[in-house]
Design an enzyme around this catalytic site. Structure first.
Site, PDB file in Angstrom:
ATOM      1  N   LEU A  26       0.829  -1.211   0.000  1.00 30.32           N
ATOM      2  CA  LEU A  26       0.000   0.000   0.000  1.00 30.32           C
ATOM      3  C   LEU A  26       0.860   1.257   0.000  1.00 30.32           C
ATOM      4  O   LEU A  26       0.489   2.272  -0.599  1.00 30.32           O
ATOM      5  CB  LEU A  26      -0.930  -0.018   1.225  1.00 30.32           C
ATOM      6  CG  LEU A  26      -2.237   0.771   1.108  1.00 30.32           C
ATOM      7  CD1 LEU A  26      -3.068   0.265  -0.059  1.00 30.32           C
ATOM      8  CD2 LEU A  26      -3.027   0.679   2.402  1.00 30.32           C
ATOM      9  N   CYS A  27       2.027   1.181   0.649  1.00 31.40           N
ATOM     10  CA  CYS A  27       2.901   2.366   0.702  1.00 31.40           C
ATOM     11  C   CYS A  27       3.409   2.736  -0.695  1.00 31.40           C
ATOM     12  O   CYS A  27       3.618   3.912  -1.005  1.00 31.40           O
ATOM     13  CB  CYS A  27       4.070   2.127   1.655  1.00 31.40           C
ATOM     14  SG  CYS A  27       5.096   0.709   1.217  1.00 31.40           S
ATOM     15  N   THR A  28       3.618   1.719  -1.533  1.00 32.67           N
ATOM     16  CA  THR A  28       4.050   1.985  -2.913  1.00 32.67           C
ATOM     17  C   THR A  28       2.960   2.722  -3.675  1.00 32.67           C
ATOM     18  O   THR A  28       3.216   3.683  -4.403  1.00 32.67           O
ATOM     19  CB  THR A  28       4.410   0.668  -3.635  1.00 32.67           C
ATOM     20  OG1 THR A  28       5.493   0.045  -2.943  1.00 32.67           O
ATOM     21  CG2 THR A  28       4.815   0.914  -5.080  1.00 32.67           C
TER      22      THR A  28
END
Length: 435
Positions: A211-213
């Site tokens: 999700l951070c990407t």
């Protein structure tokens, strides 16, 4: 006399349709076994063979048509899906008027109408609805599925059916699959050759994008689409349920993804790609379906008539792979049976784990590991239950174990049994701690 002559002439003219088959089955060929006897007995055996087709979609339509034109007269088909407009470009047994109807019903009636003398019995439902007695009636099973879970279920069922004292309990499984320009056909003789579970690591689940990407540093056009799908929609339109079949919703996601891609200098975001990512669509290509279905039906014909060597004979090739994205290439090889296969083997499969991981982390990893792919596992050792998904009372009782480290619950090399509601069997794994 005249009436008898007319009947004979009618039968003869009807048989002319199968002249191409009779030529194959009425004389030996360069690859036939020396002990094979061609003639009426082989032709009759083919027409009496009862065969089950699982799936009436892109592959299933081709398989049903091919089997009917190959001399099989008693065919059963299972499919739980109904016909959608998007199916009509490649599932050629369906017409626009059939949209909303069950695929199995429509496909069966269409083939029966076009190939006289063939009986196709449809069942509109899940393969899990049927018991062992149902599957015992068939000479073989041909799969045209788009689901790994369904393949694993029927594979385990047919392995469980086999009884060494009853040769009729051995039900060959012919499995076809396609993904874009790629496909495969394979033959499984339960307990004798490599089964679908042995080959599971060839169908690794798609890796999830962190999700951070998506939120900070997208690198691919698909990342931008996933960002619009997962994050932007939730932030800006959370009161509206996303309908992936609604053009307005897809257009909104496409425009959001395109704008984000431009911010990060990423090219390639298109409307059709947005549809594909959001709906997890793998492009289905009619020519790939036709080639793989032809291979599957060729194996079914050879198995039913013994007229030529077939895939899957123990110690020989059992797997044909095809790719058509850069010219046309096929390769046939033997996939080796694994003694530690949880379905057809008799040894526990080694599973390397981090002893410091919690039981919850281990359970989460089982869905992603290529050799497991278990989504709702219940886990127990020989001595104790580690975690139960259900019933609620047992789930509550074993829930405290989720936060414990594996080293607190099992010893290095200890065997665990893992069950998943999607399958009928317990999978045996030996948990080996990473050094």
């Amino acid at each position: 006399m005249a009436a008898d002559s007319a009947l004979t002439n009618g039968a003869d003219s009807q048989r002319l349709r199968w002249k191409y088959l009779d030529r194959i089955l009425s004389r030996p060929g360069p690859f036939t076994d020396p002990d094979w006897e061609p003639g009426e007995a082989v032709i009759e055996g083919l027409s009496r063979a009862k065969i089950l087709v699982i799936g009436a979609g892109g592959l299933g339509c081709e398989i049903l048509k091919n089997l009917a034109l190959s001399g099989f007269k008693d065919i059963h088909v299972i499919d739980m899906d109904t016909i959608d407009v998007s199916n009509l470009n490649r599932q050629f047994l369906f017409r626009h008027a059939d949209v909303g109807k069950y695929k199995a019903d429509v496909a069966a009636r269409f083939v029966e109408k076009r190939v006289k003398g063939v009986k196709i019995t449809p069942y509109c439902g899940k393969i899990q609805d049927k018991d062992e007695d149902y599957y015992m009636q068939f000479a073989m099973v041909v799969c045209g599925l788009d689901s790994i879970e369904a393949r694993r279920w029927i594979n385990a069922t047919l392995v469980g059916l086999f009884n060494e004292e009853d040769p009729d309990s051995l039900k060959p499984l012919i499995d076809g699959g396609t993904e874009g320009f790629k496909g495969q056909a394979r033959v499984v003789f339960p307990t004798m050759t490599s089964c679908i579970e042995c080959q599971l690591d060839m169908h690794a689940p798609r890796a999830a994008v962190p999700l951070c990407t998506l939120a900070t540093i997208p690198r691919q056009p698909q990342h931008c689409i996933e960002w619009a799908h997962i994050i932007a929609w939730e932030e800006e339109r959370k009161d509206i349920t996303l309908d992936t079949d609604d053009p307005e919703h897809i257009t909104w996601l496409f425009q959001k993804a395109l704008k984000r891609a431009q911010e990060f200098n990423i090219s390639g975001v298109t409307y059709s790609m947005t549809q594909g990512v959001v709906k997890n669509i793998i492009p289905a290509i009619a020519s790939t379906n036709a080639i793989v279905a032809a291979s599957c039906c060729n194996e079914a014909f050879k198995l039913a008539t013994n007229s030529n060597p077939f895939l899957g004979i123990p110690e020989t090739d059992n797997y044909m792979m095809y790719t058509g994205d850069e010219s046309i290439y096929t390769y046939t090889f033997q996939h080796i049976k694994k003694p530690d296969c949880p379905v057809c083997g008799n040894l526990a499969k080694n599973l390397e784990v981090d002893s410091k991981s919690t039981l919850q982390e281990f359970i989460d990893s089982l869905a992603e590991r290529p050799e497991a792919q278990l989504k709702k596992p219940t886990i127990r050792t020989e001595a104790k239950s580690l975690y139960y998904q259900s019933p609620p009372a047992l789930e509550e009782q074993t829930r405290p174990n989720l936060s414990k480290k594996l080293s607190e619950l099992v010893s290095d090399g200890e065997e665990v049994a893992i069950q998943d509601p999607a399958f009928q069997i317990a999978f045996k794994f030996k948990l080996v701690f990473k050094k």
